[in-house]
Design an enzyme around this catalytic site. Structure first.
Site, mmCIF file in Angstrom:
data_model
loop_
_atom_site.group_PDB
_atom_site.id
_atom_site.type_symbol
_atom_site.label_atom_id
_atom_site.label_comp_id
_atom_site.label_asym_id
_atom_site.label_seq_id
_atom_site.Cartn_x
_atom_site.Cartn_y
_atom_site.Cartn_z
ATOM 1 C CG HIS A 104 2.926 26.023 10.579
ATOM 2 N ND1 HIS A 104 2.521 24.961 9.805
ATOM 3 C CD2 HIS A 104 3.583 26.863 9.740
ATOM 4 C CE1 HIS A 104 2.901 25.171 8.545
ATOM 5 N NE2 HIS A 104 3.558 26.308 8.480
ATOM 6 C CG ASP A 106 -0.988 23.306 10.279
ATOM 7 O OD1 ASP A 106 -0.102 24.033 10.767
ATOM 8 O OD2 ASP A 106 -1.847 23.731 9.466
ATOM 9 C CG ASP A 167 4.948 25.053 5.103
ATOM 10 O OD1 ASP A 167 5.019 25.561 6.229
ATOM 11 O OD2 ASP A 167 4.078 25.352 4.261
ATOM 12 C CD GLU A 201 0.894 29.104 8.516
ATOM 13 O OE1 GLU A 201 1.186 30.213 8.062
ATOM 14 O OE2 GLU A 201 0.803 28.083 7.785
ATOM 15 C CD GLU A 202 0.365 25.354 5.635
ATOM 16 O OE1 GLU A 202 -0.109 26.239 4.902
ATOM 17 O OE2 GLU A 202 1.587 25.107 5.683
ATOM 18 C CG ASP A 224 5.892 28.954 8.221
ATOM 19 O OD1 ASP A 224 6.175 27.872 7.679
ATOM 20 O OD2 ASP A 224 4.758 29.467 8.171
HETATM 21 ZN ZN LIG Z 1 4.332 27.241 6.742
#
Ligand SMILES: [Zn+2]
Length: 438
Positions: A104, A106, A167, A201-202, A224
Site C-alpha cells: 500500500h 498511503d 509502512d 489501506e490505513e 506489509d
Molecule cells: Zn501497512
C-alpha cells in the site's frame, strides 16, 4: 577425500550461481529513500477514494517505473489503484498459477508523513538510537529487542518529527526491486506475476474497489508485515458494533417531567461495560481478543457509542456480542425510559478460515525466507490487512515481512538488510512457485 571434493564443488557451484545474479538497476534502499520523501498520508472519514489526492503522486511515479521496467498492462484505476503484470519467462506459463504481490502506498493518518527527513545509522554497533530532531524520541534496545539482530546493519529512521513511511513504502520498494532483479536475470524462472499498489489501506475502503478478476492473480501476498521472518496467515475476525441510546429532548427551561437525557444511560453503559468486560486492548496481547469502545457522540436526544469487537476465533466473536448485549440488558432495566438499540456489522474474517485450505502459500513463503537466510516465524496479526478483505472475497492472500518496525509512529525504522532480505525473499518465492508447479 571424496567428501572434501564434493564440499569443494558445492561451494564453487553456489558461489558461481550467486555471482550470476546481476544486481538491480537501482538498489532497494535507493528506491525506498526516494519513496519516503513523497507525502502519501491518507485521511479518515473522507467520501472519496483515495481519501487524499497526494497519494496519486506516488501512484503516478510507481506506474511510470513499472512501465520503465517493462511491466505490461500498467494502469491506474479511477480509485488510484496501480495494476500491472510481469509476464512469466517459462515455455508454458499456464502451468504456474499467477501470483500477485500487493503493497500500500498511503501512510497512517496518526502521524505526519510530510517532509520526511531520513536518518541513517551506518554500521549500527548496538545501543539506543536517539532521533536527531527530537531527542525525546528514542528507539531503545529495551523496547526493540530486534535491534540486537541488526548489529553491523545500516538502520534507517526518520528524524523524530514524522513517521518514516516504512509502512508500506518498504513493500513498494521491495516489489519494484524484485521486478528489476527478475528483468536483469532471465535465468531466474518464474510464472506470471500480478502487481498492485493500493491507496487508503490505513483507513480502509480502498481495497473494496480492488478488481480481483481483472487483475488475474490466483493467489497473492501483501508485502506489509514487520520484522524479518514474520509471515502472517491469520488475522482478527472483526465486527464493529453501535449502541444507540434514545432519550427525549425539550427546552431545558420547561423540561420538568418531560426531558429524558440519553447521556446518563450512555455513561452508565460505559462504566458497566468496563466492569463486565476485562478483555480490552490495554489488557490483552498475543491471541487474546478484545472489546474496545473507541468513539461516542452524545446529546440529550440521542447518544451513540461505537465498539470494536476483535477475536481470532469466530465463536469468540459471537461470545463478545453476547457480552455487549448483556450489559445493554442491565442498563435497559436501570433506564427504562431510554430506548437502547444494538447493531453490528462484520468488518472482515480471520483469513485462516480460507488459508487453511491452501497451505502451500505459507509453506512456499517459509521456504523463500529460509533461502534468503531469514528465520521464518508465523505470527498472527492483531489487526486486518488488505489481504483479509481479498481473502474473504476469494483471493487467498497472506502477509509477508518487509523488515520494518514500529509502524504508525515517529520511532518507525527499517534497515538495509531488512529491505534487501525481504526483496530476496520475494525473488525466491516466485522461483519456488515455478519449481513446485512444474
Ligand atoms: Zn501497512
Amino acid at each position: 577425500m571424496k567428501l572434501i571434493t564434493a564440499v569443494f564443488c558445492t561451494i564453487v557451484l553456489s558461489a558461481s550461481l550467486f555471482a550470476q545474479v546481476k544486481p538491480p538497476t537501482e538498489s532497494v534502499m535507493g528506491r525506498f529513500l526516494r519513496y519516503v520523501k513523497i507525502d502519501t498520508q491518507s485521511a479518515e472519514d473522507q467520501t472519496t477514494i483515495p481519501s487524499t489526492k497526494k497519494q496519486l503522486d506516488l501512484a503516478n511515479l510507481l506506474a511510470k517505473e513499472l512501465k520503465d521496467l517493462g511491466v505490461q498492462d500498467v494502469r491506474i484505476s479511477e480509485f488510484g489503484i496501480v495494476y500491472g503484470m510481469v509476464p512469466g519467462n517459462l515455455t508454458d506459463n499456464s502451468k504456474v498459477p499467477t501470483i500477485g504481490f500487493i503493497a500500500h502506498m498511503d501512510t497512517s493518518p496518526a502521524v505526519s508523513g510530510a517532509n520526511v527527513k531520513v536518518n541513517i545509522v551506518k554500521n549500527y554497533q548496538g545501543g539506543d538510537i536517539i532521533l536527531p530532531a527530537d531527542k525525546t524520541q528514542i528507539i531503545s534496545v529495551d523496547k526493540n529487542p530486534d535491534l540486537k539482530n541488526l548489529i553491523g546493519d545500516d538502520i534507517i529512521t526518520a528524524d523524530g518529527t514524522t513517521l518514516l513511511g516504512s509502512d508500506d513504502k518498504s513493500g513498494c520498494a521491495e516489489i519494484m526491486t524484485m521486478i528489476d532483479i527478475l528483468r536483469n536475470n532471465s535465468q531466474i524462472e518464474h510464472g506470471n506475476i500480478a502487481i498492485a499498489f493500493t491507496p487508503d489501506e490505513e483507513v480502509g475502503g480502498g481495497i473494496d474497489k480492488f478488481e480481483i478478476e481483472k487483475w488475474g492473480a490466483k493467489f497473492a501476498y501483501t508485502v506489509d508485515g514487520e520484522q524479518l521472518g514474520d509471515i502472517s496467515n491469520e488475522t482478527w475476525s472483526a465486527r464493529t458494533a453501535t449502541v444507540t441510546f434514545h432519550g427525549k429532548n425539550t427546552h431545558p427551561g420547561t423540561a420538568k417531567g418531560i426531558l429524558i437525557n440519553s447521556m446518563y444511560a450512555a455513561g452508565a453503559f460505559l462504566e458497566a461495560f468496563k466492569q463486565a468486560v476485562p478483555n480490552r486492548p490495554e489488557t490483552t496481547e498475543g491471541r487474546e481478543g478484545f472489546l474496545h469502545p473507541y468513539s461516542a457522540a452524545m446529546s440529550e436526544e440521542t447518544s451513540a457509542i461505537k465498539i470494536l469487537l476483535r477475536n481470532f476465533d469466530i465463536n469468540g466473536l459471537v461470545a463478545q456480542e453476547d457480552a455487549v448485549k448483556k450489559v445493554i440488558a442491565d442498563i435497559q432495566k436501570r433506564y427504562p425510559d431510554v430506548k437502547i438499540d444494538y447493531e453490528s456489522k462484520l468488518g472482515y474474517l480471520n483469513m485462516k478460515e480460507v488459508l487453511k485450505d491452501y497451505p502451500q502459500l505459507t509453506d512456499y513463503a517459509i521456504e523463500a525466507a529460509k533461502r534468503a537466510g531469514v528465520i521464518p516465524e508465523i505470527r498472527p496479526i492483531r489487526g486486518g490487512t488488505d489481504g483479509s478483505n481479498l481473502t474473504a472475497r476469494g483471493l487467498p492472500t497472506p502477509n509477508l515481512f518487509t523488515g520494518g518496525h514500529n509502524f504508525h509512529g515517529k520511532l518507525e525504522f527499517n534497515s538495509r538488510k531488512g529491505l534487501e532480505k525481504s526483496t530476496d525473499t520475494l525473488v525466491n518465492l516466485v522461483q519456488i512457485w515455478a519449481e513446485k508447479s512444474k
